[in-house]
Design a protein around this motif. Structure first.
Motif, PDB file in Angstrom:
ATOM      1  N   LEU A 135     -54.061  17.687  64.720  1.00 43.49           N
ATOM      2  CA  LEU A 135     -54.566  17.885  66.079  1.00 43.49           C
ATOM      3  C   LEU A 135     -54.007  16.874  67.081  1.00 43.49           C
ATOM      4  N   THR A 136     -53.627  15.703  66.600  1.00 44.28           N
ATOM      5  CA  THR A 136     -53.078  14.678  67.495  1.00 44.28           C
ATOM      6  C   THR A 136     -51.554  14.605  67.431  1.00 44.28           C
ATOM      7  N   HIS A 137     -50.927  15.558  66.742  1.00 45.78           N
ATOM      8  CA  HIS A 137     -49.469  15.614  66.602  1.00 45.78           C
ATOM      9  C   HIS A 137     -48.917  14.330  65.992  1.00 45.78           C
ATOM     10  N   THR A 138     -49.665  13.756  65.030  1.00 44.34           N
ATOM     11  CA  THR A 138     -49.194  12.562  64.322  1.00 44.34           C
ATOM     12  C   THR A 138     -49.078  12.832  62.819  1.00 44.34           C
ATOM     13  N   SER A 139     -48.896  14.082  62.459  1.00 47.78           N
ATOM     14  CA  SER A 139     -48.826  14.455  61.040  1.00 47.78           C
ATOM     15  C   SER A 139     -47.456  14.196  60.434  1.00 47.78           C
ATOM     16  N   GLY A 140     -46.477  13.891  61.276  1.00 47.73           N
ATOM     17  CA  GLY A 140     -45.115  13.697  60.783  1.00 47.73           C
ATOM     18  C   GLY A 140     -44.413  15.012  60.510  1.00 47.73           C
ATOM     19  N   THR A 141     -45.010  16.117  60.964  1.00 43.44           N
ATOM     20  CA  THR A 141     -44.430  17.438  60.719  1.00 43.44           C
ATOM     21  C   THR A 141     -43.695  17.945  61.940  1.00 43.44           C
ATOM     22  N   THR A 142     -42.781  18.829  61.675  1.00 45.33           N
ATOM     23  CA  THR A 142     -42.085  19.528  62.751  1.00 45.33           C
ATOM     24  C   THR A 142     -41.631  20.877  62.213  1.00 45.33           C
ATOM     25  N   ASP A 143     -41.456  21.811  63.112  1.00 45.91           N
ATOM     26  CA  ASP A 143     -40.894  23.095  62.699  1.00 45.91           C
ATOM     27  C   ASP A 143     -39.409  23.137  63.036  1.00 45.91           C
ATOM     28  N   GLY A 144     -38.881  22.017  63.483  1.00 46.49           N
ATOM     29  CA  GLY A 144     -37.442  21.896  63.701  1.00 46.49           C
ATOM     30  C   GLY A 144     -36.929  22.380  65.039  1.00 46.49           C
ATOM     31  N   ASN A 145     -37.711  23.180  65.739  1.00 47.36           N
ATOM     32  CA  ASN A 145     -37.201  23.708  67.003  1.00 47.36           C
ATOM     33  C   ASN A 145     -38.285  23.868  68.049  1.00 47.36           C
ATOM     34  N   GLY A 146     -39.395  23.178  67.905  1.00 46.19           N
ATOM     35  CA  GLY A 146     -40.486  23.374  68.845  1.00 46.19           C
ATOM     36  C   GLY A 146     -41.157  24.699  68.563  1.00 46.19           C
ATOM     37  N   TYR A 147     -42.041  25.092  69.397  1.00 47.09           N
ATOM     38  CA  TYR A 147     -42.739  26.354  69.199  1.00 47.09           C
ATOM     39  C   TYR A 147     -42.222  27.330  70.229  1.00 47.09           C
ATOM     40  N   LEU A 148     -41.494  28.323  69.774  1.00 44.86           N
ATOM     41  CA  LEU A 148     -40.831  29.248  70.687  1.00 44.86           C
ATOM     42  C   LEU A 148     -41.677  30.458  71.044  1.00 44.86           C
ATOM     43  N   GLY A 149     -42.838  30.588  70.415  1.00 46.84           N
ATOM     44  CA  GLY A 149     -43.678  31.747  70.677  1.00 46.84           C
ATOM     45  C   GLY A 149     -43.206  32.951  69.898  1.00 46.84           C
ATOM     46  N   MET A 150     -43.911  34.052  70.055  1.00 49.01           N
ATOM     47  CA  MET A 150     -43.562  35.258  69.314  1.00 49.01           C
ATOM     48  C   MET A 150     -44.121  36.469  70.026  1.00 49.01           C
ATOM     49  N   GLU A 151     -43.636  37.606  69.648  1.00 41.88           N
ATOM     50  CA  GLU A 151     -44.138  38.853  70.193  1.00 41.88           C
ATOM     51  C   GLU A 151     -45.536  39.109  69.647  1.00 41.88           C
ATOM     52  N   PRO A 152     -46.411  39.738  70.420  1.00 40.72           N
ATOM     53  CA  PRO A 152     -47.743  40.081  69.905  1.00 40.72           C
ATOM     54  C   PRO A 152     -47.627  40.949  68.648  1.00 40.72           C
ATOM     55  N   GLN A 153     -48.502  40.717  67.707  1.00 40.24           N
ATOM     56  CA  GLN A 153     -48.474  41.455  66.455  1.00 40.24           C
ATOM     57  C   GLN A 153     -49.354  42.697  66.546  1.00 40.24           C
ATOM     58  N   ILE A 154     -48.976  43.726  65.828  1.00 40.84           N
ATOM     59  CA  ILE A 154     -49.845  44.891  65.750  1.00 40.84           C
ATOM     60  C   ILE A 154     -51.020  44.525  64.851  1.00 40.84           C
ATOM     61  N   PRO A 155     -52.214  45.055  65.097  1.00 41.78           N
ATOM     62  CA  PRO A 155     -53.404  44.649  64.348  1.00 41.78           C
ATOM     63  C   PRO A 155     -53.247  44.703  62.829  1.00 41.78           C
ATOM     64  N   ALA A 156     -52.508  45.645  62.301  1.00 38.78           N
ATOM     65  CA  ALA A 156     -52.357  45.761  60.846  1.00 38.78           C
ATOM     66  C   ALA A 156     -51.650  44.550  60.245  1.00 38.78           C
ATOM     67  N   LYS A 157     -50.843  43.862  61.045  1.00 42.14           N
ATOM     68  CA  LYS A 157     -50.113  42.709  60.537  1.00 42.14           C
ATOM     69  C   LYS A 157     -50.862  41.398  60.754  1.00 42.14           C
ATOM     70  N   GLN A 158     -51.957  41.403  61.470  1.00 41.26           N
ATOM     71  CA  GLN A 158     -52.690  40.181  61.736  1.00 41.26           C
ATOM     72  C   GLN A 158     -53.536  39.833  60.515  1.00 41.26           C
ATOM     73  N   ASN A 159     -52.994  38.979  59.675  1.00 44.93           N
ATOM     74  CA  ASN A 159     -53.702  38.579  58.477  1.00 44.93           C
ATOM     75  C   ASN A 159     -53.282  37.173  58.085  1.00 44.93           C
ATOM     76  N   LEU A 160     -53.946  36.629  57.078  1.00 45.96           N
ATOM     77  CA  LEU A 160     -53.650  35.268  56.658  1.00 45.96           C
ATOM     78  C   LEU A 160     -52.222  35.121  56.147  1.00 45.96           C
ATOM     79  N   GLN A 161     -51.680  36.150  55.530  1.00 48.06           N
ATOM     80  CA  GLN A 161     -50.325  36.057  55.002  1.00 48.06           C
ATOM     81  C   GLN A 161     -49.307  35.873  56.119  1.00 48.06           C
ATOM     82  N   LEU A 162     -49.509  36.516  57.261  1.00 52.57           N
ATOM     83  CA  LEU A 162     -48.596  36.340  58.384  1.00 52.57           C
ATOM     84  C   LEU A 162     -48.559  34.874  58.800  1.00 52.57           C
ATOM     85  N   ASN A 163     -49.707  34.231  58.854  1.00 47.86           N
ATOM     86  CA  ASN A 163     -49.756  32.827  59.239  1.00 47.86           C
ATOM     87  C   ASN A 163     -48.991  31.964  58.231  1.00 47.86           C
ATOM     88  N   ILE A 164     -49.144  32.234  56.957  1.00 46.80           N
ATOM     89  CA  ILE A 164     -48.413  31.490  55.927  1.00 46.80           C
ATOM     90  C   ILE A 164     -46.915  31.731  56.077  1.00 46.80           C
TER      91      ILE A 164
END
Length: 112
Positions: free
Chosen positions: A25-54
């Protein structure tokens, strides 16, 4: 608990380092995704699940994978992927999607 290793809460995603919600939450985890957060297209409801987040955290879709680049707690480093991990923790604990929780506890009570 704000200071507990997130692996205690996440069953579907495991981090190799001792990272806490406070670090994420404080951005001190030492993690990065390598390119910042570029955002994404909205997902269709069928794809909104925990696996998508993983898939987002691990780099299988939309972004590079979350990487540990610094020792946790030492340095501020913005990580959009770190907030994906926070989302994963919340969703695994509650069994509900984050957008549903936001609606229930924030948007509906505030009438927005």
């Amino acid at each position: 608990d704000y200071n507990t290793n997130i692996n205690k809460y996440c069953k579907q995603y495991k981090c190799k380092e001792n990272i806490t919600l406070k670090h994420l939450l404080t951005h001190t985890s030492g993690t990065t995704d390598g390119n910042g957060y570029l955002g994404m297209e909205p997902q269709i409801p069928a794809k909104q699940n925990l696996q998508l987040n993983i898939d987002i955290i691990t780099g299988k879709s939309y972004s590079k994978p979350l990487n540990i680049t610094e020792k946790a707690g030492k340095k501020f480093n913005y990580s959009g992927a770190g907030f994906q991990v926070v989302q994963q923790v919340v969703e695994e604990i509650t069994g509900k999607r984050l957008y549903k929780l936001m609606e229930q506890f924030i948007f509906t009570p505030l009438k927005i």
